[in-house]
Enzyme design. Structure first.
Site, PDB file in Angstrom:
ATOM      1  N   GLU A  62     -10.697  -1.531   5.207  1.00  0.00           N
ATOM      2  CA  GLU A  62     -12.072  -1.390   4.753  1.00  0.00           C
ATOM      3  C   GLU A  62     -12.215  -1.618   3.250  1.00  0.00           C
ATOM      4  OE1 GLU A  62     -14.879   0.594   6.448  1.00  0.00           O
ATOM      5  OE2 GLU A  62     -13.913   1.179   8.298  1.00  0.00           O
ATOM      6  N   LEU A 125      -3.036  -2.462   0.063  1.00  0.00           N
ATOM      7  CA  LEU A 125      -2.202  -2.096   1.200  1.00  0.00           C
ATOM      8  C   LEU A 125      -2.102  -0.587   1.326  1.00  0.00           C
ATOM      9  CD1 LEU A 125       0.921  -4.467   1.025  1.00  0.00           C
ATOM     10  CD2 LEU A 125      -0.886  -4.476   2.755  1.00  0.00           C
ATOM     11  N   TYR A 176       2.589  12.003   0.593  1.00  0.00           N
ATOM     12  CA  TYR A 176       1.586  10.974   0.297  1.00  0.00           C
ATOM     13  C   TYR A 176       1.448  10.761  -1.208  1.00  0.00           C
ATOM     14  CZ  TYR A 176      -2.862   8.461   0.388  1.00  0.00           C
ATOM     15  OH  TYR A 176      -3.856   7.522   0.213  1.00  0.00           O
ATOM     16  N   LYS A 180       2.794   7.555  -3.645  1.00  0.00           N
ATOM     17  CA  LYS A 180       1.839   6.851  -4.488  1.00  0.00           C
ATOM     18  C   LYS A 180       2.291   6.863  -5.947  1.00  0.00           C
ATOM     19  CE  LYS A 180      -1.192   5.830  -1.295  1.00  0.00           C
ATOM     20  NZ  LYS A 180      -1.399   4.432  -0.865  1.00  0.00           N
TER      21      LYS A 180
END
Length: 241
Positions: A62, A125, A176, A180
């Site tokens: 999206e 991505l 997560y 990152k």
């Protein structure tokens, strides 16, 4: 999931930042001035005259789709290329000149040519642990992103833009945010001429433009050479695969 309006605003902020980050940093928490906003039209024209090319990773998601739409509407680049695991289908006339490179992310070295000759790159991505499991998440959000950045650098890319996450921190106890933070740091080590990191927020409580150039003092001090910019809450949505 963010709605169309939030996605469009996010994409507009990404593209606007591409232009506005050439200015002197006004300091933490400061958004674009009225003069900067009025100057965007001229900045766009100047940018178009340079005939730059751009690639987008993650255009099937999206965030990537919204970014592609914004880039095409603004006509900033003479060549737009999508790099992904499958060819996307577009029916609109505006997409007819979009180039597509289909790659196998498990064998990216074999597709180095797809990353050659681009001036600017956007990486959108991303997946989630819930969708891909812990191992799959790390493979996509760290390994695929880093290898893509390495190939882009080798292929001549000057400005790499990474969509990361608010709270990214390689020292975090949360997988997560840890991943990152790790990939942000590793891409920085590649020493692109310009490297922009976008850390999307998770709520809709803050206007996009207001947060366009928000940086913390710690980040500001860490980026003293001016080559790296970290934008917090530049868009109002989580990273979406």
């Amino acid at each position: 999931m963010a709605g169309p309006a939030a996605l469009s605003a996010a994409a507009a902020a990404l593209v606007a930042a591409l232009l506005l980050l050439r200015r002197e940093d006004p300091g933490p928490g400061a958004g674009p001035s009225m003069a900067e906003t009025e100057a965007l039209s001229k900045l766009r024209e100047d940018f178009r005259m340079q005939n730059k090319s751009v690639f987008i990773l993650g255009a099937s998601g999206e965030t990537g789709r919204a970014l592609l739409k914004e880039i095409l509407e603004q006509g900033l680049f003479s060549k737009v290329t999508l790099i992904g695991r499958r060819k996307l289908t577009f029916n609109e006339e505006a997409y007819k000149n979009v180039n597509q490179e289909v790659v196998d992310f498990e064998k990216l070295e074999d597709y180095a040519s797809a990353f050659q000759g681009h001036d600017v790159g956007f990486c959108c991505l991303g997946t989630t642990r819930a969708k891909a499991g812990a191992e799959g998440f790390v493979r996509v959000d760290r390994d695929y992103v880093l290898k893509s950045a390495e190939l882009a650098k080798a292929g001549g890319c000057k400005h790499f833009n990474l969509v990361s996450s608010k709270g990214a921190d390689k020292s975090s106890n949360f997988l997560y945010l840890q991943v990152k933070g790790e990939v942000e740091a590793k891409v920085e080590e590649l020493k692109f001429d310009r490297y922009s990191v976008f850390r999307p927020g998770w709520g809709n409580e803050i206007p996009v433009v207001k947060c366009l150039a928000q940086e913390s003092k710690a980040e500001e001090l860490k980026q003293r050479n001016g080559r790296v910019r970290i934008l917090t809450q530049v868009c109002l949505i989580p990273q979406i695969p």
